[in-house]
Motif scaffolding. Structure first.
Motif, mmCIF file in Angstrom:
data_model
loop_
_atom_site.group_PDB
_atom_site.id
_atom_site.type_symbol
_atom_site.label_atom_id
_atom_site.label_comp_id
_atom_site.label_asym_id
_atom_site.label_seq_id
_atom_site.Cartn_x
_atom_site.Cartn_y
_atom_site.Cartn_z
ATOM 1 N N THR A 97 12.093 -12.529 11.987
ATOM 2 C CA THR A 97 11.133 -11.545 12.481
ATOM 3 C C THR A 97 10.752 -10.643 11.322
ATOM 4 O O THR A 97 11.603 -10.250 10.532
ATOM 5 N N ILE A 98 9.467 -10.336 11.244
ATOM 6 C CA ILE A 98 8.946 -9.390 10.254
ATOM 7 C C ILE A 98 8.402 -8.193 11.017
ATOM 8 O O ILE A 98 7.611 -8.353 11.949
ATOM 9 N N VAL A 99 8.853 -7.004 10.624
ATOM 10 C CA VAL A 99 8.472 -5.778 11.319
ATOM 11 C C VAL A 99 7.849 -4.804 10.322
ATOM 12 O O VAL A 99 8.407 -4.573 9.256
ATOM 13 N N VAL A 100 6.713 -4.230 10.691
ATOM 14 C CA VAL A 100 6.151 -3.111 9.941
ATOM 15 C C VAL A 100 6.860 -1.878 10.487
ATOM 16 O O VAL A 100 6.713 -1.538 11.663
ATOM 17 N N TRP A 101 7.655 -1.239 9.639
ATOM 18 C CA TRP A 101 8.482 -0.115 10.080
ATOM 19 C C TRP A 101 7.623 1.051 10.515
ATOM 20 O O TRP A 101 6.644 1.384 9.854
ATOM 21 N N LYS A 102 7.990 1.620 11.633
ATOM 22 C CA LYS A 102 7.272 2.753 12.237
ATOM 23 C C LYS A 102 5.851 2.370 12.626
ATOM 24 O O LYS A 102 4.974 3.216 12.702
ATOM 25 N N GLY A 103 5.638 1.097 12.868
ATOM 26 C CA GLY A 103 4.342 0.594 13.319
ATOM 27 C C GLY A 103 4.551 -0.300 14.528
ATOM 28 O O GLY A 103 5.662 -0.452 15.022
ATOM 29 N N VAL A 104 3.501 -0.919 14.984
ATOM 30 C CA VAL A 104 3.612 -1.797 16.147
ATOM 31 C C VAL A 104 3.527 -3.273 15.759
ATOM 32 O O VAL A 104 3.806 -4.136 16.573
ATOM 33 N N GLY A 109 9.452 -15.608 14.752
ATOM 34 C CA GLY A 109 9.610 -17.057 14.728
ATOM 35 C C GLY A 109 8.601 -17.743 13.838
ATOM 36 O O GLY A 109 8.413 -17.369 12.676
ATOM 37 N N SER A 110 7.910 -18.746 14.395
ATOM 38 C CA SER A 110 6.973 -19.545 13.601
ATOM 39 C C SER A 110 5.760 -18.744 13.123
ATOM 40 O O SER A 110 5.076 -19.161 12.194
ATOM 41 N N GLN A 111 5.497 -17.588 13.722
ATOM 42 C CA GLN A 111 4.401 -16.736 13.241
ATOM 43 C C GLN A 111 4.640 -16.330 11.786
ATOM 44 O O GLN A 111 3.685 -16.111 11.046
ATOM 45 N N CYS A 112 5.900 -16.251 11.381
ATOM 46 C CA CYS A 112 6.245 -15.837 10.017
ATOM 47 C C CYS A 112 5.825 -16.864 8.973
ATOM 48 O O CYS A 112 5.807 -16.563 7.785
ATOM 49 N N THR A 113 5.469 -18.068 9.402
ATOM 50 C CA THR A 113 5.048 -19.110 8.461
ATOM 51 C C THR A 113 3.534 -19.147 8.282
ATOM 52 O O THR A 113 3.021 -19.964 7.522
ATOM 53 N N LEU A 118 0.391 -13.045 8.111
ATOM 54 C CA LEU A 118 0.991 -12.155 7.108
ATOM 55 C C LEU A 118 -0.075 -11.230 6.525
ATOM 56 O O LEU A 118 0.145 -10.020 6.378
ATOM 57 N N GLN A 119 -1.247 -11.784 6.225
ATOM 58 C CA GLN A 119 -2.334 -10.976 5.666
ATOM 59 C C GLN A 119 -2.759 -9.877 6.638
ATOM 60 O O GLN A 119 -3.076 -8.757 6.225
ATOM 61 N N MET A 120 -2.751 -10.178 7.921
ATOM 62 C CA MET A 120 -3.154 -9.189 8.919
ATOM 63 C C MET A 120 -2.233 -7.959 8.928
ATOM 64 O O MET A 120 -2.660 -6.861 9.250
ATOM 65 N N LEU A 121 -0.960 -8.166 8.553
ATOM 66 C CA LEU A 121 -0.029 -7.025 8.509
ATOM 67 C C LEU A 121 -0.475 -5.975 7.488
ATOM 68 O O LEU A 121 -0.076 -4.811 7.574
#
Length: 126
Positions: A97-104, A109-113, A118-121
């Protein structure tokens, strides 16, 4: 540009996250399973995602902190009382899991690939 921080286990993660300056640059946490002796995680989905995430972060031209967080071995992660699962700031259900800290924003899972996700983050950053 990208500052990498390695955090091992919940206590180390919590100490680091609690000490972050609220005015700091963007912080992204990547949660993954402990690495085995061969250098890969016990989690097959993490093994698939890690090279994609690392390549993306190495090419990123933004001022961010990238925290690689080791959630523990398989039995630790699978325990429903695992603090990464129960911490109200995280509520992790899967790894990676990838989390933007203090964000939403988060990828699971497979979204991380997916490089486009990733660019949208990092869209709408200063």
């Amino acid at each position: 540009m990208v500052t990498k921080v390695d955090l091992n286990g919940y206590d180390e993660f919590k100490r680091y996250a609690d000490a972050l300056d609220p005015k700091r640059k963007k912080v992204i946490f990547y949660f993954s399973g402990t690495k085995l002796d061969n250098g890969t995680s016990w989690c097959p989905d993490c093994v698939e995602a890690e090279p994609i995430v690392k390549t993306f972060m190495s090419q990123l031209k933004k001022d961010v902190i990238f925290g690689y967080v080791d959630v523990g071995d398989r039995p630790t992660w699978k325990d429903m009382n695992c603090p990464f699962r129960t911490d109200p700031r995280l509520k992790l259900m899967v790894i990676p899991t990838i989390v933007v800290w203090k964000g939403v924003q988060r990828l699971e899972g497979s979204q991380c690939t997916k490089v486009d996700l990733l660019q949208m983050l990092f869209e709408d950053d200063d």
